[in-house]
Design an enzyme around this catalytic site. Structure first.
Site, PDB file in Angstrom:
ATOM      1  N   GLY A   1      -4.168   8.747  -0.821  1.00  0.00           N
ATOM      2  CA  GLY A   1      -5.366   9.573  -0.742  1.00  0.00           C
ATOM      3  C   GLY A   1      -5.359  10.614  -1.842  1.00  0.00           C
ATOM      4  O   GLY A   1      -4.314  10.901  -2.433  1.00  0.00           O
TER       5      GLY A   1
ATOM      6  N   GLY B   1      -2.640   6.377   1.718  1.00  0.00           N
ATOM      7  CA  GLY B   1      -3.999   5.912   1.996  1.00  0.00           C
ATOM      8  C   GLY B   1      -4.238   4.454   1.634  1.00  0.00           C
ATOM      9  O   GLY B   1      -5.066   3.784   2.248  1.00  0.00           O
TER      10      GLY B   1
ATOM     11  N   GLU C   1       5.390  10.625   2.790  1.00  0.00           N
ATOM     12  CA  GLU C   1       4.733  11.886   3.175  1.00  0.00           C
ATOM     13  C   GLU C   1       5.668  13.010   3.600  1.00  0.00           C
ATOM     14  O   GLU C   1       5.340  14.185   3.430  1.00  0.00           O
ATOM     15  CB  GLU C   1       3.708  11.628   4.286  1.00  0.00           C
TER      16      GLU C   1
ATOM     17  N   ASP D   1       0.595   8.994   7.840  1.00  0.00           N
ATOM     18  CA  ASP D   1      -0.636   8.907   8.633  1.00  0.00           C
ATOM     19  C   ASP D   1      -1.358   7.574   8.416  1.00  0.00           C
ATOM     20  O   ASP D   1      -0.705   6.553   8.280  1.00  0.00           O
ATOM     21  CB  ASP D   1      -1.533  10.120   8.338  1.00  0.00           C
TER      22      ASP D   1
END
Length: 382
Positions: free
Chosen positions: A94, A142, A165, A173
């Site tokens: 992301g 992402g 992360e 996530d």
């Protein structure tokens, strides 16, 4: 030639040069960040930010989601393919920098990006038509969310998978809490906590991809998939299996973690992150020492959050996992470590984050529970 004429010529040249520059800037801006095409009976999504390693931003999410829903109900579309432009990446993650800047100033992007990205992840996970991700290149964060929840993921020798992360004060996530605990043994927990990178065929061997096909064969594979007439899932599997069987690159190499699988299961079996650290330090092997060193650099808050996320996610649906992860994302936006991690790893690149708290034992159960608490009317809904 008069001075006035010379001045006019210079002005005209300057104006032309300015127009050329503006024209160039306009043309570079016009290049769409996502290409959405109908090819035969296939919907084809191309992430089109090769210079940014196809990093996913909110405008891209807002283009992909409605098109996916449209294709799902289009009788002329049988399958959906997603791929990345350029030679380096499928999608490197992301657009974290934009989210960081927004979070610092309380801009709504820090809520909107996660919310809409997770709604897209869920749409992929519940898609009624075969969804095939060609993850030829870097696939992280992402990018994993755009691929792993679909029916098929095709890795190549250029695929580099990681969920890194915890190194930036975040957590794995985009549904990491769903697919990671479903990998064999403690492999998912190991990948989540350490951010360990898997390459090429190992991405499939770990269970993150369904197939492995050599990169040079991908254009032909794509053509054969697009040319299928009203294919069943079995028809698509057959085509992918055929290409996989023709790809013998690195086939003789063992899985990179092969000799450590039982160690991972043993060392990462504990009811706390502190327990895992104790196991690693007590073991004393080169592998255990290396993992202890890696974990000691990660955000203690992120490690504890991730452990709890995967524990809970093992028995939750993808939707419920994404609701939980949205709460966690907003906890990170309110906290300290995410901004510090992005500063240390992506902005200043000094690789020396100052975590708060700085030790695992300083992360209170209460502060951890708050991260998982309901956001009331601000909770993610589908």
């Amino acid at each position: 030639m008069s001075l006035t004429t010379i001045t006019s010529i210079y002005r005209l040249r300057s104006l032309c040069r300015l127009q050329r520059i503006q024209g160039h800037m306009m043309s570079s801006q016009v290049e769409p960040e996502v290409l959405l095409e109908k090819v035969a009976r296939a919907g084809v999504i191309t992430l089109n930010r090769p210079k940014a390693l196809n990093a996913l931003n909110l405008p891209m999410v807002r283009q992909i989601y409605p098109q996916l829903k449209k294709w799902e109900n289009d009788n002329d579309i049988d399958i959906v393919l997603i791929k990345g432009a350029g030679v380096k990446a499928f999608c490197a993650g992301g657009d974290i920098r934009a989210v960081t800047e927004a979070g610092k100033v309380g801009d709504s992007l820090a809520q909107d990006f996660f919310r809409e990205e997770y709604i897209l992840n869920n749409a992929i996970g519940s898609y009624r038509k075969p969804y095939i991700a060609l993850i030829d290149g870097i696939t992280m964060g992402g990018g994993v969310g755009l691929s792993v929840h679909g029916r098929f993921q095709v890795a190549t020798e250029k695929t580099l998978f990681a969920m890194p992360e915890t190194a930036i004060g975040l957590f794995p996530d985009v549904g990491g809490g769903h697919f990671l605990p479903r990998l064999r043994g403690k492999l998912g927990l190991f990948l989540a906590l350490t951010g360990f990178r898997l390459k090429g065929r190992d991405v499939q061997r770990a269970g993150v991809a369904t197939h492995f096909v050599e990169s040079k064969k991908i254009p032909d594979l794509e053509k054969d998939l697009v040319d299928l007439k009203s294919p069943s899932t079995e028809d698509i599997s057959r085509v992918l299996d055929t290409y996989q069987n023709q790809s013998d690159l690195d086939a003789e190499k063992p899985f990179v973690l092969e000799k450590h699988v039982s160690d991972i299961d043993r060392l990462f079996s504990s009811n706390s992150v502190e327990g895992i650290m104790q196991n690693l330090k007590a073991d004393g092997s080169e592998f255990a020492n290396k993992q202890a060193e890696v974990l000691s650099k990660m955000s203690p808050m992120s490690l504890k959050m991730t452990y709890k996320q995967l524990q809970a996610g093992a028995s939750l649906s993808l939707q419920d996992v994404l609701v939980m992860e949205y709460r966690l994302s907003q906890a990170c936006m309110r906290g300290h470590d995410f901004y510090e991690g992005v500063r240390a790893v992506l902005v200043d690149r000094d690789q020396n984050p100052k975590w708060k708290p700085s030790k695992l034992e300083e992360v209170s159960e209460q502060s951890l529970e708050q991260c998982f608490a309901s956001l009331g009317e601000k909770d993610l809904t589908f």
